[in-house]
Structures are given as structure tokens and as C-alpha cells.
Design a protein around this motif. Structure first.
Motif, PDB file in Angstrom:
ATOM      1  N   THR A 190      51.292  -5.687 -28.209  1.00 22.39           N
ATOM      2  CA  THR A 190      51.351  -6.912 -28.831  1.00 22.39           C
ATOM      3  C   THR A 190      52.606  -7.077 -30.101  1.00 22.39           C
ATOM      4  O   THR A 190      53.102  -8.180 -30.313  1.00 22.39           O
ATOM      5  CB  THR A 190      49.980  -7.319 -29.342  1.00 22.39           C
ATOM      6  OG1 THR A 190      49.098  -7.552 -28.291  1.00 22.39           O
ATOM      7  CG2 THR A 190      50.093  -8.780 -30.131  1.00 22.39           C
ATOM      8  N   PRO A 191      52.579  -5.935 -30.789  1.00 26.87           N
ATOM      9  CA  PRO A 191      53.714  -6.158 -31.859  1.00 26.87           C
ATOM     10  C   PRO A 191      54.825  -6.543 -31.535  1.00 26.87           C
ATOM     11  O   PRO A 191      55.750  -7.310 -31.968  1.00 26.87           O
ATOM     12  CB  PRO A 191      53.796  -4.647 -32.348  1.00 26.87           C
ATOM     13  CG  PRO A 191      52.343  -4.200 -32.175  1.00 26.87           C
ATOM     14  CD  PRO A 191      51.818  -4.781 -31.039  1.00 26.87           C
ATOM     15  N   GLY A 192      55.438  -6.091 -30.169  1.00 33.82           N
ATOM     16  CA  GLY A 192      56.855  -6.512 -29.698  1.00 33.82           C
ATOM     17  C   GLY A 192      56.687  -8.059 -29.200  1.00 33.82           C
ATOM     18  O   GLY A 192      57.774  -8.523 -29.623  1.00 33.82           O
ATOM     19  N   TYR A 193      55.726  -8.747 -28.795  1.00 27.96           N
ATOM     20  CA  TYR A 193      55.628 -10.102 -28.576  1.00 27.96           C
ATOM     21  C   TYR A 193      55.739 -10.924 -30.075  1.00 27.96           C
ATOM     22  O   TYR A 193      56.423 -11.773 -30.181  1.00 27.96           O
ATOM     23  CB  TYR A 193      54.333 -10.431 -27.626  1.00 27.96           C
ATOM     24  CG  TYR A 193      54.390  -9.940 -26.614  1.00 27.96           C
ATOM     25  CD1 TYR A 193      55.350 -10.227 -25.450  1.00 27.96           C
ATOM     26  CD2 TYR A 193      53.410  -9.073 -26.154  1.00 27.96           C
ATOM     27  CE1 TYR A 193      55.322  -9.786 -24.237  1.00 27.96           C
ATOM     28  CE2 TYR A 193      53.394  -8.491 -24.782  1.00 27.96           C
ATOM     29  CZ  TYR A 193      54.430  -8.924 -23.844  1.00 27.96           C
ATOM     30  OH  TYR A 193      54.339  -8.207 -22.646  1.00 27.96           O
ATOM     31  N   ILE A 194      54.786 -10.247 -31.106  1.00 28.25           N
ATOM     32  CA  ILE A 194      54.930 -10.889 -32.348  1.00 28.25           C
ATOM     33  C   ILE A 194      56.496 -10.877 -32.934  1.00 28.25           C
ATOM     34  O   ILE A 194      56.710 -11.957 -33.428  1.00 28.25           O
ATOM     35  CB  ILE A 194      53.873 -10.237 -33.448  1.00 28.25           C
ATOM     36  CG1 ILE A 194      52.552 -10.252 -32.766  1.00 28.25           C
ATOM     37  CG2 ILE A 194      54.082 -10.710 -34.617  1.00 28.25           C
ATOM     38  CD1 ILE A 194      51.551  -9.593 -33.537  1.00 28.25           C
TER      39      ILE A 194
ATOM     40  N   VAL B 174      52.963   5.591 -31.978  1.00 27.83           N
ATOM     41  CA  VAL B 174      54.230   5.870 -31.385  1.00 27.83           C
ATOM     42  C   VAL B 174      54.689   4.336 -30.366  1.00 27.83           C
ATOM     43  O   VAL B 174      55.747   3.888 -30.361  1.00 27.83           O
ATOM     44  CB  VAL B 174      54.738   6.930 -30.603  1.00 27.83           C
ATOM     45  CG1 VAL B 174      56.042   6.937 -29.847  1.00 27.83           C
ATOM     46  CG2 VAL B 174      54.246   8.320 -31.734  1.00 27.83           C
ATOM     47  N   VAL B 175      53.521   4.038 -29.720  1.00 31.89           N
ATOM     48  CA  VAL B 175      53.607   2.907 -28.878  1.00 31.89           C
ATOM     49  C   VAL B 175      53.897   1.782 -29.661  1.00 31.89           C
ATOM     50  O   VAL B 175      54.656   0.819 -29.283  1.00 31.89           O
ATOM     51  CB  VAL B 175      52.362   2.783 -27.908  1.00 31.89           C
ATOM     52  CG1 VAL B 175      52.540   1.549 -27.080  1.00 31.89           C
ATOM     53  CG2 VAL B 175      52.318   4.018 -26.922  1.00 31.89           C
ATOM     54  N   LEU B 176      53.366   1.652 -30.599  1.00 31.25           N
ATOM     55  CA  LEU B 176      53.405   0.476 -31.604  1.00 31.25           C
ATOM     56  C   LEU B 176      54.763   0.322 -32.230  1.00 31.25           C
ATOM     57  O   LEU B 176      55.586  -0.720 -32.261  1.00 31.25           O
ATOM     58  CB  LEU B 176      52.302   0.384 -32.892  1.00 31.25           C
ATOM     59  CG  LEU B 176      50.745   0.341 -32.723  1.00 31.25           C
ATOM     60  CD1 LEU B 176      50.127   0.717 -33.569  1.00 31.25           C
ATOM     61  CD2 LEU B 176      50.541  -0.916 -32.023  1.00 31.25           C
ATOM     62  N   ILE B 177      55.494   1.297 -32.566  1.00 36.27           N
ATOM     63  CA  ILE B 177      56.847   1.396 -33.211  1.00 36.27           C
ATOM     64  C   ILE B 177      57.928   0.897 -32.147  1.00 36.27           C
ATOM     65  O   ILE B 177      58.746   0.107 -32.171  1.00 36.27           O
ATOM     66  CB  ILE B 177      57.285   2.929 -33.489  1.00 36.27           C
ATOM     67  CG1 ILE B 177      56.352   3.097 -34.836  1.00 36.27           C
ATOM     68  CG2 ILE B 177      58.703   2.676 -33.925  1.00 36.27           C
ATOM     69  CD1 ILE B 177      56.689   4.623 -35.405  1.00 36.27           C
ATOM     70  N   ALA B 178      57.409   1.751 -30.744  1.00 30.08           N
ATOM     71  CA  ALA B 178      58.454   1.167 -29.586  1.00 30.08           C
ATOM     72  C   ALA B 178      58.235  -0.446 -29.187  1.00 30.08           C
ATOM     73  O   ALA B 178      59.324  -1.097 -29.088  1.00 30.08           O
ATOM     74  CB  ALA B 178      58.269   2.221 -28.397  1.00 30.08           C
ATOM     75  N   SER B 179      57.303  -0.804 -29.410  1.00 33.31           N
ATOM     76  CA  SER B 179      56.925  -2.032 -29.007  1.00 33.31           C
ATOM     77  C   SER B 179      57.544  -2.915 -30.088  1.00 33.31           C
ATOM     78  O   SER B 179      58.127  -3.878 -29.427  1.00 33.31           O
ATOM     79  CB  SER B 179      55.343  -2.229 -29.015  1.00 33.31           C
ATOM     80  OG  SER B 179      55.118  -3.781 -28.553  1.00 33.31           O
ATOM     81  N   GLY B 180      57.537  -2.742 -31.084  1.00 35.64           N
ATOM     82  CA  GLY B 180      58.320  -3.426 -32.162  1.00 35.64           C
ATOM     83  C   GLY B 180      59.771  -3.642 -32.135  1.00 35.64           C
ATOM     84  O   GLY B 180      60.413  -4.840 -31.927  1.00 35.64           O
ATOM     85  N   ILE B 181      60.314  -2.512 -31.639  1.00 32.80           N
ATOM     86  CA  ILE B 181      61.855  -2.607 -31.600  1.00 32.80           C
ATOM     87  C   ILE B 181      62.248  -2.918 -30.199  1.00 32.80           C
ATOM     88  O   ILE B 181      63.153  -3.969 -30.196  1.00 32.80           O
ATOM     89  CB  ILE B 181      62.194  -0.881 -31.398  1.00 32.80           C
ATOM     90  CG1 ILE B 181      61.899  -0.279 -32.644  1.00 32.80           C
ATOM     91  CG2 ILE B 181      63.582  -0.892 -30.947  1.00 32.80           C
ATOM     92  CD1 ILE B 181      62.048   1.396 -32.673  1.00 32.80           C
ATOM     93  N   SER B 182      61.141  -2.931 -29.121  1.00 33.57           N
ATOM     94  CA  SER B 182      61.591  -3.960 -28.046  1.00 33.57           C
ATOM     95  C   SER B 182      61.551  -5.442 -28.090  1.00 33.57           C
ATOM     96  O   SER B 182      62.381  -6.122 -27.663  1.00 33.57           O
ATOM     97  CB  SER B 182      60.419  -3.467 -26.794  1.00 33.57           C
ATOM     98  OG  SER B 182      59.244  -3.810 -27.053  1.00 33.57           O
ATOM     99  N   GLY B 183      60.474  -5.631 -29.253  1.00 33.35           N
ATOM    100  CA  GLY B 183      60.536  -7.317 -29.520  1.00 33.35           C
ATOM    101  C   GLY B 183      61.851  -7.638 -30.179  1.00 33.35           C
ATOM    102  O   GLY B 183      62.103  -8.772 -29.840  1.00 33.35           O
ATOM    103  N   LEU B 184      62.377  -6.821 -31.057  1.00 38.35           N
ATOM    104  CA  LEU B 184      63.567  -7.247 -31.789  1.00 38.35           C
ATOM    105  C   LEU B 184      64.683  -7.370 -30.699  1.00 38.35           C
ATOM    106  O   LEU B 184      65.486  -8.264 -30.868  1.00 38.35           O
ATOM    107  CB  LEU B 184      63.978  -5.947 -32.820  1.00 38.35           C
ATOM    108  CG  LEU B 184      65.423  -6.159 -33.483  1.00 38.35           C
ATOM    109  CD1 LEU B 184      65.115  -7.577 -34.374  1.00 38.35           C
ATOM    110  CD2 LEU B 184      65.577  -4.983 -34.314  1.00 38.35           C
ATOM    111  N   GLY B 185      64.903  -6.428 -29.789  1.00 41.40           N
ATOM    112  CA  GLY B 185      65.782  -6.383 -28.771  1.00 41.40           C
ATOM    113  C   GLY B 185      65.820  -7.760 -27.799  1.00 41.40           C
ATOM    114  O   GLY B 185      66.738  -8.263 -27.435  1.00 41.40           O
TER     115      GLY B 185
END
Length: 471
Positions: A300-304, A351-362
Motif C-alpha cells: 500500500t505505501p507505493g500506492y499512497i 524491506v518490502v515497505l521501503i521498496a513499495s514506497g520507492i516504486s510509488g515514487l517511480g
């Protein structure tokens, strides 16, 4: 933006949100749907594939119909068709009726997808379109996030039917708003390419069948033959498109350097990145034994991040063009995928949370700016067709990415186990987990290479020249 433009953006966002929400919400409900309707794994998988196939095949032609009969009219019709399809999905007594109803949904979704970008191009001047596309990306990210959350809640506490019924009141309200405010119907002369649509649809159907059959049966004469037939139809499609006057993919329009590389970048990013999401979902469910809802919430962090930043990134692309911003977005997605490659059987889940956030930025950096670059360089009078081509290439990429994900997972562990892991009905233990991680890693490296191609193409588009966006 004036009041009418804001309402138009809101309606377009609703259409995007509904399509996005329905894609993620269906994935989470797979186990419940399969059990409730007593369906086989293959039949359940076609609930997703039929939607992707129809959207991929029909989007360009429905965009061209919007050019002929009015883009706003076709967009509003799409809302109505999607709403009726959602109602029929919820009322489905069996799996094949559900697949048929998902096909109706897909037609409505394709009508909205094909014409939304053209409506923005009709409504907003070139120097503020990036902002408008940013809000559309906000609708997509918000819908995906809501689908993740609502899918688990509704399926667990209410019933899978209501993941479709939830679209009905939203669709009715949005249709009424669209009929009232989305009324601009610029028309141009255009002609449909039914032969090209048949050739492309046949090719994609055979290739998809080949991947699904391999996932369940392994290498067999049937799926090898299906793959060969699909390849032949792709060749026939390309040859026909080069000769026909009104092709699905207008190669003459792609002579524009920025337009050409922007569309190719969108295709390869869709092909490379969606498989990452599916593979990480399988990792979280199959190896870490998380429920579908808990696994999805970690993404979810990526979508946020994508939801919050997409409008701002769209504004930046209005000022500075898409080259640097979109290319940087692909680099962020590569970085996120490389972080996912560090995952093992006991890696901390943060680690999944961090990667998800970076993917959302991308994704926030890439999609609004890239879409804006496409429409800013589209020939005047062909916005619907160009928007349809962009959506078609993205949808073909999504379909291909999905097939890659299930094929790789099936090749790394026993196929019956892989399929059950994919829809969240079991989890892996012991040595099979290590084998599955190796298979996931191979697929992730492939995704890194494909996203890298998207980044190179994004940079090769060159620098745009746009008027400065107003403060």
C-alpha cells in the motif's frame, strides 16, 4: 482550472478509479470466487485474462469511434456499460457467466480508457495537460489502493459479489455527472480497422492460452502450437497494419520522435513492472504465509506515495518536459526491484515497505509526464486514436507481464502448487521455498532488464519544447 474543468477531471478520475479498483479487488477475491463458484484454477484465471484481452484489443478502435461520434459521448457510454457489467458480475451464478460479465465490464473500461486522454487533450491547453494527467494517475493509484483494502474487507465480511456491486452506485452517479458536464464532442473523419483488431485479438488470445496452459500442464504440444500460432498472427498483424489506410497502430504518426519513444517506453514499463507486483504478492503469500489482505497492505505505501505525488509530478512535466522526469521514474522502479531481489525466507518485512514506497515514487514520476508528452505531440484531430494506441500498448504490456509472472512461477516449483500459491489458497514450506525464490529472482532480473529498456527509450525521446505553465 475553472469549475467545469474541475468537474470533468473529477469524472475522469472516477472512471480511472473504478477500473483500477476492480483490477486489484478481483485478484484478492480469487480464492473466494473459485470456492464459491466451484471453478477450476484455469477458469478462474480467465476472469482476469478476459478483461485484459478485451481492453487491449478494443481500446484503439473505441478511441477511434470516439473520434467519429464524439469522445465525451463514448466515455459516458463506457461508464454505463461498465456499471451494467459490474451488476451482472455480482449476480453471476457460475464462473462462465462471471467471465462473460467481465467481458462486458472490459468493453466499458476500454471506452473510458480510450477516450479519457483525448478528452483531457480537448479540454486543457498543452502547458497544463501534465497537471490533468497527474490527477488521472491519482485516480489510478487511489483505486488500486482502495481495491487492496476493500477487497479484503468486503470479501471477508460481506461477500465477493459486493466487490462488483460497489461499482453500481458510483457508476450511476458518475454517468449522470458525465452526461451533465462531459459534453464536448469534437468529431473527425476516421475509419475502423476490424481486420487488424481480429488479427491482434487472435494473436493475444493464443499467446495468453499458451502461457496459462504451460502454467498448469508444463511444456506440451498444445501450448507450443498455440504460441506458434500466436506468433504467426502477430506477423500477419504487423504486415497488414503497414498496408492498410487506417491501422490500429498508425506508424506514420510515430514518425514524431517524442511520440514514438514515449509510447515505446510506456509499453516496456508496463511489460516489465506489473510482473514485479504479482511476483512479490506470491512471495508474501506463498513463502511468508501472509493472507492476501496482509500481503497487499505491505504494498500500500507505493500506492499512497503515487497518489500524493502524481499531480505534483504532472505539474513539473508541464514546466520541464517529460524526458528527465519519466526517465528518473524508471530508475526508481529499477531500484525498487533490486531491493525486492534481496528478499529471502526470513528477510524483515519492512524491506518490502521501503521498496513499495520507492516504486510509488517511480510510477508518479513516469506516468503523468509520459502521458502528457504523448498527447502534447499527438497530431491535432487524432487525440482519440493516439490515446487509444497508448492505452493499447500499455494493456498489451500488462497482459504480457501477467503471463510472464504465472509462467515463471510455474517453471520454478510444481505447477499445481504454483497455481494455488498464485491465487492465495496455499503457502510453501521447506526446500520448495528456496526454489521458488530462485524462480522469482530470475523473473525480477528480467523485469530489471525490461524496465531498463523503458528508461533508455524514455531518454531517447529528447527534450521537449512547451510553453511555460502558469503559476
Amino acid at each position: 482550472m475553472d469549475t467545469k474543468q474541475k468537474i470533468i477531471i473529477f469524472v475522469l478520475m472516477l472512471g480511472t478509479l473504478m477500473g483500477s479498483l476492480d483490477s486489484t479487488i478481483v485478484i484478492l477475491a480469487f480464492p473466494t470466487i473459485s470456492d464459491s463458484l466451484h471453478a477450476t484454477f484455469i477458469a478462474t484465471l480467465w476472469v482476469i485474462l478476459i478483461y485484459l484481452l478485451i481492453v487491449a484489443v478494443c481500446t484503439t478502435q473505441l478511441g477511434r469511434i470516439g473520434d467519429i461520434y464524439g469522445r465525451s459521448r463514448m466515455f459516458n457510454a463506457g461508464f454505463g456499460v461498465f456499471t451494467f457489467g459490474s451488476l451482472f458480475c455480482g449476480l453471476s451464478p457460475g464462473i462462465y457467466w462471471l467471465i462473460f460479465s467481465r467481458g462486458i465490464q472490459a468493453v466499458g473500461g476500454a471506452l473510458m480508457q480510450a477516450n479519457s486522454g483525448a478528452i483531457i487533450a480537448d479540454t486543457f491547453p498543452p502547458n497544463v495537460r501534465g497537471t490533468a494527467y497527474g490527477y488521472i494517475s491519482l485516480g489510478w493509484s487511489s483505486g488500486a489502493m482502495l481495491g487492496i483494502v476493500l477487497g479484503g474487507i468486503i470479501t471477508t465480511y460481506v461477500g465477493w459479489e459486493y466487490i462488483f456491486f460497489i461499482n453500481v452506485p458510483i457508476g450511476i452517479a458518475a454517468t449522470l455527472l458525465g452526461l451533465r458536464y462531459v459534453t464536448e464532442n469534437t468529431r473527425v473523419n476516421a475509419r475502423l480497422d476490424t481486420t487488424g483488431m481480429f488479427l491482434m485479438g487472435t494473436a493475444l488470445t493464443f499467446i495468453s492460452f499458451s502461457g496459462v496452459d504451460f502454467a498448469t500442464e508444463g511444456t506440451a504440444p498444445l501450448n507450443i502450437a498455440a504460441l506458434g500460432i500466436g506468433a504467426v498472427f502477430i506477423l500477419l498483424f504487423v504486415l497488414f497494419e503497414l498496408q492498410t489506410e487506417r491501422p490500429i497502430i498508425d506508424f506514420s504518426a510515430l514518425r514524431n520522435r517524442i511520440l514514438r519513444y514515449s509510447m515505446l517506453a510506456a509499453f516496456f514499463l508496463s511489460l516489465g513492472y506489473l510482473s514485479v507486483v504479482f511476483l512479490i504478492t506470491m512471495y508474501l503469500q506463498g513463502i511468508r504465509a501472509l493472507s492476501p489482505l496482509d500481503a497487499a497492505l505491505l504494498l500500500t505505501p507505493g500506492y499512497i506515495v503515487g497518489s500524493l505525488l502524481a499531480p505534483y509530478m504532472g505539474k513539473l512535466s508541464d514546466r520541464y518536459g517529460a524526458r528527465m522526469l519519466a526517465t528518473s521514474g524508471t530508475l526508481m522502479l529499477i531500484l525498487a526491484t533490486l531491493i525486492y531481489l534481496t528478499l529471502g525466507v526470513a528477510t524483515p518485512l519492512w524491506v518490502v515497505l521501503i521498496a513499495s514506497g520507492i516504486s510509488g515514487l517511480g510510477t508518479a514520476m513516469f506516468f503523468p509526464s509520459n502521458n502528457s508528452a504523448v498527447m502534447a505531440n499527438a497530431p491535432q484531430g487524432s487525440y482519440g486514436g493516439i490515446s487509444g494506441i497508448l492505452r493499447t500498448l500499455q494493456n498489451i504490456g500488462i497482459l504480457g507481464s501477467f503471463v510472464i509472472a504465472i509462467t515463471v512461477s510455474a517453471a520454478s516449483i510444481p505447477r499445481d502448487v504454483a497455481f494455488e500459491v498464485f491465487i492465495g489458497t496455499t503457502n510453501l514450506v521447506g526446500g520448495v521455498s528456496s526454489a521458488f525464490i530462485r524462480g522469482i529472482d530470475a523473473a525480477l532480473w528480467a523485469s530489471v532488464a525490461i524496465i531498463g529498456i523503458a528508461g533508455v527509450l524514455s531518454w531517447m525521446r529528447g527534450q521537449e519544447t512547451r510553453e511555460a505553465a502558469p503559476e
